[in-house]
Every structure is written in structure tokens, then in C-alpha cells.
Scaffold this active site. Structure first.
Site, PDB file in Angstrom:
ATOM      1  N   ASP A  67      -4.354   2.750  14.814  1.00  0.00           N
ATOM      2  CA  ASP A  67      -4.895   1.467  14.341  1.00  0.00           C
ATOM      3  C   ASP A  67      -4.906   0.486  15.503  1.00  0.00           C
ATOM      4  O   ASP A  67      -3.957   0.461  16.296  1.00  0.00           O
ATOM      5  CB  ASP A  67      -4.022   0.904  13.198  1.00  0.00           C
ATOM      6  N   ASP A  83      -9.724   4.094  17.940  1.00  0.00           N
ATOM      7  CA  ASP A  83     -10.652   4.106  16.808  1.00  0.00           C
ATOM      8  C   ASP A  83     -10.366   5.345  15.949  1.00  0.00           C
ATOM      9  O   ASP A  83     -10.430   6.474  16.449  1.00  0.00           O
ATOM     10  CB  ASP A  83     -12.089   4.144  17.349  1.00  0.00           C
ATOM     11  N   SER A  97       0.836  -1.221   0.000  1.00  0.00           N
ATOM     12  CA  SER A  97       0.000   0.000   0.000  1.00  0.00           C
ATOM     13  C   SER A  97       0.857   1.253   0.000  1.00  0.00           C
ATOM     14  O   SER A  97       0.372   2.323  -0.349  1.00  0.00           O
ATOM     15  CB  SER A  97      -0.864   0.082   1.243  1.00  0.00           C
ATOM     16  N   LYS A 150     -13.322   4.060  -0.825  1.00  0.00           N
ATOM     17  CA  LYS A 150     -13.552   2.724  -1.398  1.00  0.00           C
ATOM     18  C   LYS A 150     -14.924   2.758  -2.056  1.00  0.00           C
ATOM     19  O   LYS A 150     -15.936   2.990  -1.375  1.00  0.00           O
ATOM     20  CB  LYS A 150     -13.536   1.651  -0.313  1.00  0.00           C
ATOM     21  N   PRO A 184      -0.325  -2.202   8.357  1.00  0.00           N
ATOM     22  CA  PRO A 184       0.964  -2.418   9.043  1.00  0.00           C
ATOM     23  C   PRO A 184       1.972  -1.274   8.913  1.00  0.00           C
ATOM     24  O   PRO A 184       3.051  -1.355   9.471  1.00  0.00           O
ATOM     25  CB  PRO A 184       1.497  -3.681   8.359  1.00  0.00           C
TER      26      PRO A 184
END
Ligand SMILES: C[S@@+](CC[C@H](N)C(=O)[O-])C[C@H]1O[C@@H](n2cnc3c(N)ncnc32)[C@H](O)[C@@H]1O
Length: 353
Positions: free
Chosen positions: A230, A250, A180, A295, A212
Site C-alpha cells: 500500500d 502499486d 475492516s 465493490k 492501515p
């Protein structure tokens, strides 16, 4: 001048989205032909000047003006191309020539053919005096949907995408914890005006949905200090880096104690919810710049984009803030687009591309 035919390159399967985007933005009529990874618009009237800028498009990677189409025999491909070009050529008309193919399963095998054929074409055009490498003329594009057909097109290099196939080359950096990372690198190259001056060492960034750590990696590589939000684990160097503070919170509730320079957000969520979140950060003055992913649904993608932009614009228009909003379906994006929203001091305010 006759109404033009435009050739668009796009991700395979998103040809209809180019059409929807065209209709949504320019409301102009014309007839469409879609291939795999490209679409042709036969416009019925002159085209809005803004449409020629590839950077203005979300789903189109490249925008070209079609000069002609030729069917090619197996034995002589050069002859029909030169003959077709002769009717539009003049001395020094083109600054260079690129040979390209669709970014599709059928198109990719043509890459070797284009590489081998390119110097032969360039030599033939040079011999006829049609190429002026030092000139500022348009760039000639020979686009091969198949080895048996060439679409002849041209573009002003100032307006067109500067990358062959409209795809910037981004190298996977050593040590990045996820692929990513390429998305954010590409976003900085294509979406953010003057990224090298807007991202400076010592700045502070927040990465929502950081794990990650591919996006955090890009910010850290530019010298930023990053709050990585995260519940999942950060990996590799990003788990231990002194400039990264990982907070298991969050991403929708987290807000920084002090304003930050950059917000990036790659959480997989409803696009309208992400747009609302970004709007809230800007309205409350938490950041000056943001890169975020939307998305998209499988259908009605353009109307979802319009809805999300509407949320952002409505929130920003309630403030006195001047901003730039840009968006693109990047090469490294799949069913999503990447957006940049940044505050600007320029008088040319509230600009959406
Ligand atoms: C696509 S991954 C991000 C990849 C990351 N940008 C990279 O380059 O490595 C999405 C991440 O968002 C996180 N996420 C989703 N919803 C979240 C939330 N509400 N708060 C925080 N993180 C969230 C997931 O745990 C996941 O790690």
C-alpha cells in the site's frame, strides 16, 4: 408436496438482490414479497436442493421454509402462535426454537422483545412435547417483521446458517488498526472451508491495499508473515511488527518473488479489474488461496458478480487447477461482497457455490 414458501434474511436494501440471485442461479418462477431486511419467495414448484443451504447464497444470510404466518394481538401473542403451530407440530418435531427479527431500523428494536419472549415460547412448546432438545430435528424460527406479526418457519441446522439472524458474532480484537479487520475475521468464519487448518503459522501472505492494517492484523494473528502492499501508512502494531514487511507499491503491479500461501485484497477498485488481478495470480501460480472484496455498483449487482466469476472461472478453466469459489455479502460488508478462491486437491473439483 406443495411448492414451498422460502424466507430469506438479508441486509436491509438488498432484498431485490436476493431475488436477482435466485433468478440467476435457479431460473425458477415464483412470486416475491420484500420487507426491510427480508424477502419471501412463494415458489411455484419444488426448489433445487442446493438453494436450502444458506452458505450457497451471496445475498441471503439465512434460508428458511415457511410453515405459516399469524397476526398477533397486543394482549395475547403466545396463543395465536401455539394455535398455528398445532396444525404442523408433532412430538419432538423441533430441536430448538429461535425468535428473530429483521436487521433493519424497524426490526432492531424488536431484539429485546424477542429475548424476553423466547423462554416463554420455549416453555409452551416443551409443555406440549414439541421440542426435543437432544433430537436432530429441524430448528423452529419465529420471525417477527413487527410485534403484530410472526412468520413461522423451520430449517435443517445442517443446512441453515448457525447464527441467529444469520449474523456471526465477531469481536473487535484489541490492537487492530481498523474495523475492516472484522471483515476478514468474518470471512475466515463463513467463507473459507476449514480456515483453521488452511491458515497455519509460518505461512506467507500478501495483503494488497493493506493500510492501515486490519486485514494484515488477522493474518499476523494466525502466525503468517505478511507482505503489506500500500502507498498509505500502516498503523499501530502493524507499522512495526517483525512479521510485516510494508512495501509502498502499486497493488496491481506487485507480484511476489516466490509463491505465497495466501493473498488478501481489499483495494477499492472496479470489481472486474480485481477479478482479473486475482485470476492472474492463480494462473501464474503466485498463490493457493485468496480472500478479496468486490465493490459492487449500485445497480445490476448480480450481473456484475456473474461477470467477475466468469473472469475467474475462464482463467482457472484454462489451467488444470481444481478450486473452490465461495462468496458472501458479509455482515461487515456494505455495497460489496467478499469472495474466497482456493485450490483444492479433492476430486470434487471446480466447484462454485
Ligand atoms: C479499504 S482500504 C483497506 C483497509 C485494510 N484492508 C484494513 O483492514 O485496514 C483500501 C486501501 O487500498 C489502497 N489502495 C487502493 N488502490 C491501491 C493500489 N493500486 N495499490 C496499492 N494500494 C491501493 C488504499 O491506499 C487503501 O489504503
Amino acid at each position: 408436496m406443495p411448492a414451498p414458501t422460502l424466507l430469506f434474511y438479508c441486509r436491509n436494501g438488498f432484498e431485490n438482490d436476493v431475488r436477482q440471485e435466485w433468478q440467476g442461479r435457479y431460473a425458477a418462477s415464483g412470486s416475491w414479497e420484500a420487507g426491510e431486511g427480508y424477502a419471501l419467495l412463494h415458489a411455484e414448484a419444488q426448489v433445487d436442493a442446493a438453494a436450502w443451504h444458506a452458505s450457497n447464497w451471496i445475498f441471503a444470510r439465512q434460508v428458511l421454509a415457511v410453515l405459516g404466518r399469524v397476526q398477533l394481538g397486543e394482549r395475547d401473542r403466545l396463543g395465536p402462535i401455539v394455535d398455528a403451530l398445532a396444525s404442523v407440530a408433532r412430538p419432538g418435531r423441533w430441536s430448538e426454537v429461535w425468535l428473530e427479527h429483521p436487521d433493519s431500523d424497524a426490526g432492531k428494536p424488536l431484539s429485546g422483545f424477542c429475548k424476553r419472549f423466547a423462554p416463554i415460547v420455549a416453555q409452551a412448546l416443551s409443555e406440549r412435547g414439541w421440542l426435543a432438545p437432544e433430537g436432530k430435528g429441524p430448528r423452529l424460527h419465529l420471525f417477527f417483521p413487527a410485534q403484530s406479526e410472526a412468520i413461522l418457519a423451520e430449517a435443517d441446522p445442517e443446512q441453515a446458517s448457525p447464527w441467529p439472524l444469520g449474523v456471526p458474532r465477531v469481536r473487535m480484537p484489541t490492537g487492530a488498526p481498523s474495523r475492516s479487520t472484522l471483515k476478514l475475521a468474518e470471512a475466515f468464519m463463513t467463507l473459507v472451508p476449514d480456515a483453521d487448518t488452511l491458515l497455519k503459522p509460518g505461512m506467507v501472505g500478501v495483503d494488497l491495499g493493506a493500510a492501515p492494517g486490519g486485514w494484515t492484523f488477522q493474518l499476523v494473528a494466525r502466525g503468517l508473515k505478511v507482505f503489506a502492499i500500500d502507498n498509505g501508512p500502516m498503523k499501530g502494531d502493524m507499522a512495526l511488527h517483525p512479521h510485516v514487511k510494508h512495501l509502498r507499491e502499486d497493488g496491481f503491479r506487485y507480484r511476489p518473488k516466490n509463491p505465497v500461501d495466501w493473498l488478501v485484497c481489499d483495494m477499492v477498485e472496479q470489481p472486474a479489474r480485481v477479478a482479473q488481478l486475482i485470476a492472474d495470480w492463480f494462473s501464474r501460480g503466485h498463490t493457493r488461496h485468496a480472500v478479496f472484496n468486490l465493490k459492487l455498483p449500485m445497480k445490476k449487482r448480480w450481473s456484475e458478480i456473474e461477470r467477475c466469476f466468469g473472469i475467474l472461472e475462464a482463467a482457472l478453466d484454462r489451467t488444470e487447477l481444481r478450486y473452490t469459489l465461495t462468496a458472501k455479502q458479509l455482515y461487515h460488508d456494505r455495497e460489496e461482497i467478499t469472495c474466497y478462491l482456493g485450490l483444492t486437491r479433492s476430486a470434487q473439483a471446480k466447484r462454485r457455490r
